[in-house]
Design a protein around this motif. Structure first.
Motif, PDB file in Angstrom:
ATOM      1  N   ILE A 711      46.959  49.508  36.545  1.00 21.60           N
ATOM      2  CA  ILE A 711      46.113  50.753  37.094  1.00 21.60           C
ATOM      3  C   ILE A 711      44.989  50.218  37.599  1.00 21.60           C
ATOM      4  O   ILE A 711      44.229  49.362  37.126  1.00 21.60           O
ATOM      5  CB  ILE A 711      45.883  51.665  35.903  1.00 21.60           C
ATOM      6  CG1 ILE A 711      47.066  52.207  35.346  1.00 21.60           C
ATOM      7  CG2 ILE A 711      44.756  52.841  36.416  1.00 21.60           C
ATOM      8  CD1 ILE A 711      47.011  53.132  33.861  1.00 21.60           C
ATOM      9  N   GLN A 712      44.911  50.345  38.900  1.00 22.55           N
ATOM     10  CA  GLN A 712      43.475  50.204  39.751  1.00 22.55           C
ATOM     11  C   GLN A 712      42.587  50.955  39.512  1.00 22.55           C
ATOM     12  O   GLN A 712      42.803  52.334  39.908  1.00 22.55           O
ATOM     13  CB  GLN A 712      44.029  49.967  41.398  1.00 22.55           C
ATOM     14  CG  GLN A 712      42.814  49.559  41.980  1.00 22.55           C
ATOM     15  CD  GLN A 712      42.929  48.892  43.430  1.00 22.55           C
ATOM     16  OE1 GLN A 712      43.891  48.028  43.624  1.00 22.55           O
ATOM     17  NE2 GLN A 712      42.221  49.383  44.247  1.00 22.55           N
ATOM     18  N   VAL A 713      41.267  50.742  39.095  1.00 23.64           N
ATOM     19  CA  VAL A 713      40.337  51.574  38.634  1.00 23.64           C
ATOM     20  C   VAL A 713      39.568  51.618  40.065  1.00 23.64           C
ATOM     21  O   VAL A 713      39.336  52.920  40.355  1.00 23.64           O
ATOM     22  CB  VAL A 713      39.534  51.126  37.512  1.00 23.64           C
ATOM     23  CG1 VAL A 713      38.359  51.952  37.268  1.00 23.64           C
ATOM     24  CG2 VAL A 713      40.403  50.895  36.454  1.00 23.64           C
ATOM     25  N   MET A 714      39.358  50.820  40.614  1.00 20.83           N
ATOM     26  CA  MET A 714      38.464  50.841  41.942  1.00 20.83           C
ATOM     27  C   MET A 714      38.405  49.528  42.591  1.00 20.83           C
ATOM     28  O   MET A 714      38.942  48.425  42.056  1.00 20.83           O
ATOM     29  CB  MET A 714      36.989  51.245  41.625  1.00 20.83           C
ATOM     30  CG  MET A 714      36.175  50.425  40.808  1.00 20.83           C
ATOM     31  SD  MET A 714      34.398  50.863  40.774  1.00 20.83           S
ATOM     32  CE  MET A 714      34.583  52.156  39.875  1.00 20.83           C
ATOM     33  N   ALA A 715      37.965  49.474  43.806  1.00 22.57           N
ATOM     34  CA  ALA A 715      37.810  48.064  44.750  1.00 22.57           C
ATOM     35  C   ALA A 715      36.476  48.243  45.258  1.00 22.57           C
ATOM     36  O   ALA A 715      35.977  49.276  45.595  1.00 22.57           O
ATOM     37  CB  ALA A 715      38.991  48.052  45.631  1.00 22.57           C
ATOM     38  N   GLY A 716      35.685  46.908  45.347  1.00 21.79           N
ATOM     39  CA  GLY A 716      34.646  46.863  46.254  1.00 21.79           C
ATOM     40  C   GLY A 716      34.534  45.423  46.873  1.00 21.79           C
ATOM     41  O   GLY A 716      35.032  44.605  46.301  1.00 21.79           O
ATOM     42  N   LYS A 717      33.652  45.460  47.722  1.00 22.59           N
ATOM     43  CA  LYS A 717      33.294  44.011  48.346  1.00 22.59           C
ATOM     44  C   LYS A 717      32.525  43.189  47.573  1.00 22.59           C
ATOM     45  O   LYS A 717      32.190  41.985  47.712  1.00 22.59           O
ATOM     46  CB  LYS A 717      32.582  44.046  49.495  1.00 22.59           C
ATOM     47  CG  LYS A 717      33.671  44.232  50.927  1.00 22.59           C
ATOM     48  CD  LYS A 717      34.311  43.313  51.058  1.00 22.59           C
ATOM     49  CE  LYS A 717      34.982  43.323  52.632  1.00 22.59           C
ATOM     50  NZ  LYS A 717      35.815  42.278  52.883  1.00 22.59           N
ATOM     51  N   LYS A 732      40.579  43.733  33.766  1.00 26.14           N
ATOM     52  CA  LYS A 732      40.873  42.413  34.483  1.00 26.14           C
ATOM     53  C   LYS A 732      40.447  42.744  36.096  1.00 26.14           C
ATOM     54  O   LYS A 732      40.616  43.498  36.625  1.00 26.14           O
ATOM     55  CB  LYS A 732      42.309  41.893  34.843  1.00 26.14           C
ATOM     56  CG  LYS A 732      42.412  40.587  35.487  1.00 26.14           C
ATOM     57  CD  LYS A 732      43.923  40.181  35.443  1.00 26.14           C
ATOM     58  CE  LYS A 732      44.820  41.118  36.342  1.00 26.14           C
ATOM     59  NZ  LYS A 732      46.183  40.642  36.429  1.00 26.14           N
ATOM     60  N   ILE A 733      39.749  41.691  36.470  1.00 26.11           N
ATOM     61  CA  ILE A 733      39.013  41.543  37.845  1.00 26.11           C
ATOM     62  C   ILE A 733      39.826  40.697  38.627  1.00 26.11           C
ATOM     63  O   ILE A 733      40.082  39.469  38.254  1.00 26.11           O
ATOM     64  CB  ILE A 733      37.658  41.460  38.012  1.00 26.11           C
ATOM     65  CG1 ILE A 733      37.191  41.506  39.409  1.00 26.11           C
ATOM     66  CG2 ILE A 733      37.257  40.104  37.120  1.00 26.11           C
ATOM     67  CD1 ILE A 733      35.389  41.494  39.292  1.00 26.11           C
ATOM     68  N   GLU A 734      40.151  40.709  39.860  1.00 30.40           N
ATOM     69  CA  GLU A 734      40.859  40.199  40.872  1.00 30.40           C
ATOM     70  C   GLU A 734      40.027  39.923  42.010  1.00 30.40           C
ATOM     71  O   GLU A 734      39.701  41.093  42.758  1.00 30.40           O
ATOM     72  CB  GLU A 734      42.136  40.467  41.002  1.00 30.40           C
ATOM     73  CG  GLU A 734      42.998  39.788  42.023  1.00 30.40           C
ATOM     74  CD  GLU A 734      44.465  40.514  42.149  1.00 30.40           C
ATOM     75  OE1 GLU A 734      44.392  41.203  43.220  1.00 30.40           O
ATOM     76  OE2 GLU A 734      45.150  40.322  41.366  1.00 30.40           O
ATOM     77  N   LEU A 735      39.916  38.885  42.585  1.00 34.92           N
ATOM     78  CA  LEU A 735      39.342  38.790  44.193  1.00 34.92           C
ATOM     79  C   LEU A 735      40.535  38.552  45.012  1.00 34.92           C
ATOM     80  O   LEU A 735      41.453  37.570  44.918  1.00 34.92           O
ATOM     81  CB  LEU A 735      38.335  37.549  44.226  1.00 34.92           C
ATOM     82  CG  LEU A 735      37.877  37.384  45.504  1.00 34.92           C
ATOM     83  CD1 LEU A 735      37.047  38.693  46.140  1.00 34.92           C
ATOM     84  CD2 LEU A 735      36.892  36.092  45.403  1.00 34.92           C
ATOM     85  N   SER A 736      40.937  39.559  45.898  1.00 32.84           N
ATOM     86  CA  SER A 736      42.116  39.132  46.674  1.00 32.84           C
ATOM     87  C   SER A 736      41.647  38.660  47.994  1.00 32.84           C
ATOM     88  O   SER A 736      40.482  38.421  48.453  1.00 32.84           O
ATOM     89  CB  SER A 736      42.674  40.845  47.018  1.00 32.84           C
ATOM     90  OG  SER A 736      42.937  41.633  46.137  1.00 32.84           O
ATOM     91  N   ARG A 742      38.983  43.904  42.815  1.00 37.86           N
ATOM     92  CA  ARG A 742      39.777  44.764  42.430  1.00 37.86           C
ATOM     93  C   ARG A 742      39.782  44.664  41.016  1.00 37.86           C
ATOM     94  O   ARG A 742      39.916  43.832  40.361  1.00 37.86           O
ATOM     95  CB  ARG A 742      41.185  44.865  43.311  1.00 37.86           C
ATOM     96  CG  ARG A 742      41.262  45.140  44.434  1.00 37.86           C
ATOM     97  CD  ARG A 742      42.625  45.416  45.043  1.00 37.86           C
ATOM     98  NE  ARG A 742      42.381  45.793  46.524  1.00 37.86           N
ATOM     99  CZ  ARG A 742      42.203  45.259  47.536  1.00 37.86           C
ATOM    100  NH1 ARG A 742      42.199  43.897  47.463  1.00 37.86           N
ATOM    101  NH2 ARG A 742      42.489  45.856  48.662  1.00 37.86           N
ATOM    102  N   TYR A 743      39.923  46.283  40.318  1.00 33.63           N
ATOM    103  CA  TYR A 743      39.561  46.242  38.923  1.00 33.63           C
ATOM    104  C   TYR A 743      40.656  46.948  38.410  1.00 33.63           C
ATOM    105  O   TYR A 743      41.041  48.113  38.711  1.00 33.63           O
ATOM    106  CB  TYR A 743      38.218  46.825  38.742  1.00 33.63           C
ATOM    107  CG  TYR A 743      37.025  46.256  39.321  1.00 33.63           C
ATOM    108  CD1 TYR A 743      36.348  45.456  38.511  1.00 33.63           C
ATOM    109  CD2 TYR A 743      36.674  46.489  40.617  1.00 33.63           C
ATOM    110  CE1 TYR A 743      35.161  44.766  39.073  1.00 33.63           C
ATOM    111  CE2 TYR A 743      35.600  46.031  41.150  1.00 33.63           C
ATOM    112  CZ  TYR A 743      34.797  44.999  40.390  1.00 33.63           C
ATOM    113  OH  TYR A 743      33.832  44.429  40.800  1.00 33.63           O
ATOM    114  N   PHE A 744      41.429  46.172  37.554  1.00 39.70           N
ATOM    115  CA  PHE A 744      42.633  46.518  36.948  1.00 39.70           C
ATOM    116  C   PHE A 744      42.837  46.648  35.469  1.00 39.70           C
ATOM    117  O   PHE A 744      42.191  46.141  34.838  1.00 39.70           O
ATOM    118  CB  PHE A 744      43.946  45.687  37.354  1.00 39.70           C
ATOM    119  CG  PHE A 744      43.914  45.431  38.781  1.00 39.70           C
ATOM    120  CD1 PHE A 744      44.543  46.501  39.671  1.00 39.70           C
ATOM    121  CD2 PHE A 744      43.770  44.208  39.370  1.00 39.70           C
ATOM    122  CE1 PHE A 744      44.730  46.089  40.992  1.00 39.70           C
ATOM    123  CE2 PHE A 744      44.179  44.059  40.931  1.00 39.70           C
ATOM    124  CZ  PHE A 744      44.602  45.107  41.493  1.00 39.70           C
TER     125      PHE A 744
END
Length: 774
Positions: A711-717, A732-736, A742-744
């Motif tokens: 589940i992706q909660v939100m995303a930002g720069k 979990k936070i991921e840097l794409s 992106r926050y999952f």
């Protein structure tokens, strides 16, 4: 401006040479045109002047007058510009406004050209035209000089106000009240259930009345003939109880105040107010205070501060209006003031003025009558424009009112609108580096403002100068301001704006501290050797305490084959990202002796970094830490863990890896992992890849789940302050690769589990969350 006029009509035939022109027809058209102009029938004047110009196309005087007429229209002001430009080529100091023989244009052409440029928002051209007028103006002509200098200042103010607009919502009152003709000067009773306004039909003013029934306005009825037989009356104000109506006889030579009262559902014939309110001069507006005891009005009588001034008169015990009192220099200026109204609570005086700090023409101002030392406050753009803004009727609060405007969403000419001015503060940021004001690379500076009520990024202001200073208007609420730049620590600050801010500006000093080398930013205590002890599955996520800001974005992801997996996806985000670089990560995590599959330094190729190794743990762990509970043959997956730290580092450090993730494990260590592999062989290849990029000791983690969804909660720069996720216990936070954080929340083997969890996440307030297929 009242000092520009065409002069009195000269009622005698012209003695001109007879050429090919029909001078008799020209004389007739000129007479009509001058009459229409003097009576403000500009559209008819335009038709007459245009016909004259066809007969004598080189006449600069006619071009000048056509420009003046177009400047007084509602929708065709821009047509004034070419006429003034052409007329300015034949300006004469001997211009005679009273001569029908005149073929040149007056010096005022420059001023009028400046005004035409101003109202069409060509502010630099407007200032040049005004200065041309000043350069040719007689030094003794101080009055016109003061007026022109005020208009130049207005153009400068306009640029600033348009750059920082007020936050305004306008609502058209609808087709019941508004029609194709101009509808204006709307006044309301105290309970808001009665409105009286003026509607222009066939060049005649019609007084219209409507009542609100069950929340809807009734069809307006004309009450003009109950009040007057004249066609030049217009509404001015309505008493709080809705039974006394004040009107103005709109006479260019002598405007006067009248009133009418309603008895038995009928309005009386209008009665002219006597002295000392009305005089032989112009009284152009009158309005009652809510209690009916004070009359505010405008007059150009002698003894004022300028032309039209605002006065008030008190009702005495005999029911007569007392001696008028000028409201003084805090409100009145050497220029014109108009259309005063007092708010329903009696606290605020709203009025229009050509003076004070305006945008040009008349601007609407607000003045606190209850506070000593108050100053006139401009309502700002877009309530005010570069044109004349008059007749603002206050609503229930200081932030609400009504006015008439010509707008694209209208029903014809001017319409009546309800206005809501949202209280706002100009958030001004001053960028500091190491406690000093110094220039930064503004091209790499990223500024974001997040609304902490919605977790939405509302703005990313652009730096306004080489120091990176910025500004943005925000309404009452809670916000998170974040500023980031390469080689600097991220600055973040929570900001709270009151419902009725005492100040209109808040200055924030964003102090950016230089980042040290990575060894300095992560101390020795942060380097933790990963031990081979059972741990929970990687679904047990918590929130890393990093700081920053985010925005919710709709992104372009891989195709989703499961129906109903993802909410609607809008415009894909296309962002540039940092080119991967190769560098040694100066963090040595180490590997415990009892781990299998250790790659020693002797196996390192000549081109690789020393001390490179990877370890593989053959354990399969589940959420309960009970290894024996995992049935044989259970599908598993793998991930590559780079290291575990007691203190987090920002994911932007891993510029040469995409899909880097971090979660806070139950042992309070921040676990940094890279990608998910479906087999051990694939995981080993990932290890080889990451070692080739300069990382040292890594670990392959075997997991008790093969995740299909998250589940992706939100995303930002910019990384967000994880305090906003305090309702989520697995994150979990991921840097794409595209540069987005992106926050999952969680990982799920099937869509049904994911859907069940998604509903819970949304109930917690994360409304933009959606299911993402891995």
């Amino acid at each position: 401006m009242r000092w520009f006029c065409f002069g009195l009509l000269i009622l005698f035939p012209l003695v001109l040479p007879l050429n090919a022109q029909d001078w008799g027809r020209i004389n007739e058209l000129t007479y009509d045109a001058e009459y229409f102009y003097m009576t403000k029938q500009y559209e008819k004047a335009i038709k007459a002047y245009s016909q004259i110009l066809k007969q004598i196309p080189d006449n600069a005087n006619i071009k000048y007058k056509l420009g003046v007429c177009y400047l007084n229209t509602g929708t065709e002001k821009e047509k004034a510009v070419p006429y003034f430009i052409e007329a300015s080529s034949r300006i004469s100091e001997d211009y005679n406004p009273n001569s029908y023989k005149e073929e040149t244009a007056p010096l005022e052409t420059y001023f009028m050209l400046g005004s035409a440029y101003r109202v069409t928002n060509h502010l630099d051209k407007a200032k040049r035209a005004y200065r041309d007028y000043l350069d040719n103006l007689d030094a003794k002509d101080t009055r016109q000089r003061e007026i022109t200098e005020q208009y130049i200042r207005s153009c400068e103010n306009a640029g600033q106000m348009m750059h920082n607009p007020s936050l305004v919502t306008t609502t058209n009152l609808g087709s019941i009240l508004n029609g194709e003709s101009a509808d204006f000067n709307a006044v309301f009773s105290g309970d808001g259930q009665t409105v009286v306004y003026t509607s222009l039909k066939r060049d005649d003013n019609n007084i219209m009345l409507s009542n609100k029934v069950n929340g809807e306005w009734t069809k307006p009825k004309a009450i003009t003939r109950q009040i007057t037989s004249k066609d030049n009356f217009k509404t001015s104000s309505l008493s709080f109880d809705g039974t006394t109506l004040y009107l103005i006889e709109d006479d260019p030579l002598n405007s006067q105040i009248y009133f009418s009262t309603m008895t038995r559902n009928r309005w009386s014939s209008a009665v002219r107010l006597k002295k000392p309110v009305n005089t032989k001069m112009n009284e152009t507006h009158a309005s009652l205070s809510p209690d009916g005891q004070t009359l505010y009005f405008t007059s150009d009588r002698s003894g004022g501060e300028g032309d039209l001034d605002i006065y008030y008169s008190k009702l005495d015990k005999k029911g007569k209006w007392g001696k008028p009192v000028n409201m003084g220099t805090k409100i009145n200026t050497m220029f014109n003031e108009e259309t005063p109204f007092v708010s329903r609570d009696g606290k605020w005086l709203y009025f229009s003025s050509e003076g004070h700090e305006g945008m040009g023409g008349y601007d609407i101002f607000r003045f606190n009558l209850h506070e000593t030392g108050s100053e006139a406050e401009n309502l700002g753009y877009p309530v005010n424009t570069t044109d004349n803004d008059l007749f603002y009727f206050p609503g229930n609060s200081k932030f609400e009112g009504y006015y008439s405007r010509l707008a694209d969403n209208g029903f014809g000419d001017r319409d009546i609108y309800a206005v809501e001015i949202h209280p706002a503060v100009n958030l001004t940021g001053k960028i500091m580096t190491d406690n000093q004001s110094s220039a930064v690379d503004t091209g790499l500076l990223l500024i974001s403002i997040m609304d902490l009520n919605t977790y939405q990024t509302i703005a990313q202001p652009r730096p306004e100068n080489s120091f990176g200073d910025f500004s943005h208007r925000v309404t009452p609420g809670r916000y998170l301001l974040t500023v980031s730049a390469p080689d600097y620590e991220i600055f973040s600050k929570e900001i709270s704006i009151d419902e009725d801010p005492a100040e209109n500006e808040m200055v924030i000093f964003a102090d950016l501290a230089h980042k040290e080398e990575i060894m300095a930013s992560v101390d020795e205590d942060a380097a933790i050797v990963e031990t081979r002890t059972p741990e929970t599955d990687m679904e047990e996520y918590a929130a890393p305490q990093t700081t920053g800001i985010t925005e919710t974005v709709s992104v372009s992801e891989s195709p989703r084959t499961e129906p109903g997996v993802v909410e609607s996806i809008e415009t894909p985000v296309s962002e540039s990202f940092t080119t991967p670089v190769t560098e040694t990560l100066e963090i040595q995590t180490g590997v415990s002796d009892d781990m299998t599959g250790v790659r020693t330094s002797s196996e390192t190729s000549a081109t690789s970094y020393p001390y490179r190794s990877y370890a593989y743990t053959d354990e399969v762990v589940d959420e309960s830490n009970d290894i024996s509970s995992i049935p044989p043959g259970t599908p598993v997956s793998y991930t590559v863990q780079l290291f575990a730290l007691s203190k987090p580092v920002d994911l932007s450090y891993f510029r040469n890896l995409d899909k880097i993730s971090v979660h806070l494990a139950p042992d309070d260590l921040y676990k940094y992992t890279w990608r998910i592999a479906g087999s051990l062989e694939e995981a080993k290849k990932l290890c080889e890849d990451v070692l080739d990029r300069g990382y040292r000791d890594v670990i392959i983690r075997r997991r008790s789940i093969v995740p299909e969804y998250t589940i992706q909660v939100m995303a930002g720069k910019i990384p967000v302050n994880f305090n906003i996720f305090n309702k989520l216990d697995k994150l979990k936070i991921e840097l794409s690769k595209d540069g987005y954080y992106r926050y999952f929340y969680g990982e799920y083997e099937n869509i049904y589990e994911a859907r069940e969890e998604l509903s819970k996440v949304k109930e917690l307030g994360y409304r933009n969350a959606f299911i993402k297929k891995l």
